[in-house]
Enzyme design. Structure first.
Site, mmCIF file in Angstrom:
data_model
loop_
_atom_site.group_PDB
_atom_site.id
_atom_site.type_symbol
_atom_site.label_atom_id
_atom_site.label_comp_id
_atom_site.label_asym_id
_atom_site.label_seq_id
_atom_site.Cartn_x
_atom_site.Cartn_y
_atom_site.Cartn_z
ATOM 1 C CB VAL A 265 -3.012 3.836 0.257
ATOM 2 C CG1 VAL A 265 -4.204 2.888 0.205
ATOM 3 C CG2 VAL A 265 -2.910 4.642 -1.033
ATOM 4 C CG LEU B 127 -2.052 -0.990 1.303
ATOM 5 C CD1 LEU B 127 -2.764 -0.880 2.639
ATOM 6 C CD2 LEU B 127 -3.027 -0.788 0.159
ATOM 7 C CG ASP B 128 1.043 3.930 -3.327
ATOM 8 O OD1 ASP B 128 1.910 3.048 -3.489
ATOM 9 O OD2 ASP B 128 0.370 4.423 -4.256
ATOM 10 N N PRO B 129 2.289 4.961 0.828
ATOM 11 C CG PRO B 129 4.395 5.968 0.996
ATOM 12 C CD PRO B 129 3.491 5.273 0.020
#
Length: 326
Positions: free
Chosen positions: A67, A63-65
């Site tokens: 998100v 997961l992106d930072p």
């Protein structure tokens, strides 16, 4: 579908996953973490590793930072099955903002056209090769539209880029759009309703270590079997289990029970009668053929998860198992 077992040895060995100790769960388990916005998935995994004093740990699905949401954390031997988590379908809730005003009826009509198979190009900053890929969008449900802001829930294949989806919707509308916020609600069979925060995980672990009461901490760890819930199952005879743990493939003589309608080449989970995961492998014949066959290889074992010796070594003298080391 039941195949008669000539061995009078059932229920003598093994342990149901629900009866495992906390140590056994950590040795092969999964934690459904509710990742906050800010840190990367790698950072969160490293914090869990340090907090729980684990040697082997990994996450299933980056997961992106910025998100948040469900981040499966695999511990011990369960790390071998992170690819199952990575390949499972996902569900997100997304806030998208249009760059210009558009009629609500047109917005709904255009978004509906993205349900089904779509083409996507991974973004420049991604961990995969940038080439056109096909992904399936199962459903898109618009939850709310307020001026240029659109809140929607989407269920999709693994590897679908929601940020790219928002950009593509904006291009289809002709006004442009970008993703504002994103949260993962589900990864495979794991959803946010049963996820835990990092703070609660650490508190539960400390409470177990300092007070010896592990009920809370235990409730936060799922057994490794949770990862293979979507897979078809084959229950293996007790006489064949240790041979598989030593590298043997599963033959017809070692099958006790199996699910209906398993196709050839399907990925299957090999289980004990107590519900323990032995291994996963590729089906070499359909379940219908298994029922009428007297000999032959049923499963080509790919990954063994159970330790040798967990069940007694009965395959050297047992005529019911024609085993072959792969």
């Amino acid at each position: 579908m039941l195949i008669k077992d000539p061995d009078a040895i059932r229920d003598r060995w093994g342990k149901k996953p629900s009866n495992r100790t906390i140590g056994e769960l950590l040795d092969a388990g999964i934690i459904q973490l509710n990742k906050p916005c800010g840190p990367t998935s790698h950072q969160v995994t490293a914090w869990v590793k340090t907090a729980l004093h684990m040697c082997k740990i990994g996450h299933g699905g980056t997961l992106d930072p910025h998100v948040s949401g469900v981040l499966p954390i695999c511990t011990g031997k369960a790390v071998k099955l992170t690819d199952l988590v990575l390949s499972s379908n996902k569900e997100y809730v997304c806030l998208m903002r249009l760059h210009h005003d558009e009629p609500e009826t047109r917005v709904r009509q255009i978004i509906s056209t993205f349900v089904g198979k779509i083409y996507q190009m991974p973004p420049v900053r991604s961990a995969v090769k940038r080439q056109l890929r096909v992904r399936n969008i199962n459903t898109i449900e618009i939850l709310e539209i307020r001026e240029r802001n659109i809140l929607f829930r989407v269920s999709c294949d693994a590897g679908t880029y929601i940020r790219t989806l928002c950009t593509d919707i904006g291009e289809a509308l002709g006004c442009g759009a970008n993703m504002i916020e994103l949260r993962r609600l589900r990864s495979g069979e794991m959803d946010e309703a049963h996820s835990t925060t990092l703070q609660d995980l650490v508190d539960a672990y400390i409470f177990w270590q300092q007070n010896g009461r592990g009920e809370w901490f235990r409730s936060l760890i799922k057994p490794i079997e949770a990862l293979v819930e979507p897979l078809p199952k084959i229950v293996v005879k007790a006489t064949a289990i240790d041979a598989i743990c030593h590298g043997a493939n599963l033959n017809v003589q070692g099958v006790h029970m199996l699910d209906d309608n398993i196709r050839r080449n399907a990925l299957v989970a090999l289980m004990t009668i107590s519900g323990e995961l032995i291994a996963i492998g590729k089906m070499m014949m359909s379940s219908q053929k298994v029922m009428i066959a007297n000999v032959g290889q049923v499963v080509n074992v790919k990954k063994v998860l159970m330790k040798p010796g967990h069940y007694p070594k009965m395959w050297r003298s047992a005529s019911v198992l024609d085993y072959s080391i792969s």
